[in-house]
Design an enzyme around this catalytic site. Structure first.
Site, PDB file in Angstrom:
ATOM      1  CG  ASP B 199      26.238 -34.904  -5.580  1.00 18.49           C
ATOM      2  OD1 ASP B 199      26.036 -36.100  -5.879  1.00 18.49           O
ATOM      3  OD2 ASP B 199      27.356 -34.467  -5.228  1.00 18.49           O
ATOM      4  CB  CYS B 363      36.515 -34.207  -3.411  1.00 17.93           C
ATOM      5  SG  CYS B 363      37.713 -35.273  -4.181  1.00 17.93           S
TER       6      CYS B 363
END
Lengths: 139, 405
Positions: B199, B363
């Site tokens: 990511d 998050c």
């Protein structure tokens, strides 16, 4: 606990944001204590950056009229102050009175309308939704 | 030569006043501001170059397609992908990871198979894998991080079994700003024939990436943090892996032929890009990357390192701030908490001074749980931040500390 009109009056005297926020924080510090065992999944209001709990109880008076009492808490000072304002506004009222309150006008008077933005982090709208849904159940 | 004055003049938002102060934007890890040249490029697309791409036999459509595909080539060069066919446009990095979990994972990861992720991951690199746990019976395994906020490579090694079918990890923590040893992770994975997804949402901005050299299988990043528009993300999917992938969504563009009884699919990247793609956004991202390249990504990183070092020193001088890793290990993203005030309080008060940081879980709830907190304050820098921004942040934090004392 101060009444909403008194809070409004006091807020009107305060002309800068520092004093307004300090007053709001002070209101939060004057809140009735929500016992730790009532800070649970049922009372937790999701959708806030800070942790918020709202607990409601229904009282039947001798005339059999229902009043809803709210107690709340948050781990953030400013949010706790906002809860105090909500409690002054909504607590110890009949369910249909709670549902009739136009919170937008009141928060505009406070100069706190930015806290009502759809931004979920503020959480104030989620708290109002919780209060209204608790009231709705009792109508 | 990196000229901060010139850079700052490229970003129109810096002319704004917010509340009591000049705009000091330190929420770049959430999304970055846009230079005028990117905004102008978007306007030009809509004013002079706009039509749907790929199918039209007319001037505007051909022009739009050419620009759209040029952007794909620009992006391929940016991460050193061998072929633009390995570049798949999505709406954001989240969708790119969901695409891999769905198109690759749902076919190749079955009941009892294991997916290894780290404690550092953003929900976008957790929840798509939870879907495979819920739907296919896959098992999630979590790699610990060390005290410096780095993925514990020995622990990763110990978690690998014959059933491990995917390793998905961040290039750079969005909470701690720590850059991860992605080469080591890929090497370990490939020694065990396991594909790796990295990511790059923060890493593509603050570190360099060479997908060919690192040999990663899937690399994702997003446009809106890279000074490009929102609504455009990128999935790099290595050619050899693409043959093991099903289409993601069905619709126009992604087919070879459709009959009443059958459908055959287009080749990648179209196979994975159903429907009208984010046309202007892709062109805008390509242009943002050109803007970065014109300045020089190394120059940008040098500047960020300088501001980052300055911030480390200044933030650590403030009484009552605690950090989750030694800020020396953080690259442009700093998470901290203030004694006696909730991150929500801190963020509210300093916003009144015109300073934007983020308060919350970022998050990354598993990481928050491992730190035993429910939220942190996070300040994150971009190329346009300077020492003055850091001074303003620190002054506002000192003010905030007094406010709550």
């Amino acid at each position: 606990m101060e009444k909403i009109d008194e809070i409004l009056e006091n807020m009107e005297f305060l002309d800068n944001w520092e004093d307004k926020y300090k007053y709001i924080i002070e209101l939060g510090q004057g809140l009735d204590i929500l016992p730790d065992d009532l800070k649970n999944a049922q009372t937790k209001v999701n959708g806030c950056v800070s942790q918020v709990w709202l607990h409601s109880t229904v009282t039947d008076s001798t005339t059999n009229e229902k009043y809803i009492k709210f107690v709340g808490d948050s781990d953030a000072f400013i949010v706790k102050g906002l809860i105090a304002i909500l409690i002054a506004l909504y607590s110890d009222k009949k369910p249909d009175e709670i549902l009739d309150i136009k919170h937008e006008n009141i928060f505009a008077k406070f100069g706190l309308e930015s806290h009502l933005s759809p931004q979920r982090s503020n959480g104030l709208l989620s708290m109002i939704e919780r209060i209204k849904s608790d009231a709705m159940r009792e109508v | 030569m990196f000229d901060i004055k010139k850079i700052r003049s490229d970003f129109p938002f810096l002319n704004m006043k917010i509340n009591e102060g000049n705009a000091v934007y330190l929420d770049n890890a959430a999304s970055s501001q846009k230079p005028k040249t990117v905004i102008d490029r978007l306007t030009k697309v809509y004013e002079q170059e706009y039509a749907n791409v790929h199918r039209g036999i007319h001037h505007l459509s051909m022009k739009a397609t050419e620009n759209f595909e040029d952007a794909r080539n620009e992006i391929a060069r940016f991460i050193n992908s061998k072929s633009s066919e390995e570049i798949i446009f999505t709406k954001n990095a989240t969708e790119a990871i969901n695409l891999v979990a769905s198109s690759y994972g749902s076919v190749n990861i079955q009941n009892g198979d294991e997916i290894i992720i780290s404690m550092l991951e953003h929900h976008s690199n957790i929840v798509p894998w939870h879907f495979l746990r819920e739907r296919n019976g896959a098992v999630l395994k979590w790699v610990n991080i060390d005290d410096n906020g780095l993925i514990d490579i020995d622990h990763l090694n110990s978690l690998i079994t014959k059933k491990t079918k995917m390793i998905a990890m961040t290039h750079m923590s969005n909470v701690l700003g720590t850059v991860q040893p992605i080469r080591d992770i890929v090497n370990i994975a490939h020694n065990n024939d396991i594909p790796v997804l990295i990511d790059g949402t923060q890493g593509a901005v603050h570190d360099t990436i060479d997908v060919d050299e690192v040999d990663v299988d899937f690399y994702v990043f997003t446009g809106h943090k890279l000074y490009g528009p929102s609504g455009i993300g990128v999935l790099y999917a290595k050619k050899e892996r693409q043959k093991d992938m099903m289409p993601f969504q069905g619709g126009g563009e992604m087919i070879a032929e459709v009959t009443m009884d059958n459908v055959t699919y287009a080749d990648a990247p179209q196979k994975f890009e159903a429907g009208t793609p984010p046309i202007a956004q892709a062109v805008g991202l390509g242009h943002a990357i050109k803007y970065i390249n014109d300045i020089g990504i190394e120059e940008i990183h040098k500047h960020e390192a300088k501001i980052s070092d300055y911030a480390k020193g200044k933030l650590q001088e403030i009484d009552g701030l605690s950090f989750f890793v030694d800020p020396a290990h953080s690259k442009g993203i700093f998470s901290f908490n203030m004694n006696g005030a909730h991150p929500h309080d801190v963020s509210t008060i300093i916003d009144k001074k015109g300073i934007a940081i983020r308060a919350g879980t970022h998050c990354a709830e598993p990481l928050m749980q491992s730190f035993g907190v429910t939220s942190t304050c996070r300040a994150s820098i971009a190329m346009y931040n300077d020492e003055k921004d850091i001074d303003s942040l620190c002054e506002s934090l000192i003010y905030c500390r007094k406010f709550f004392s």
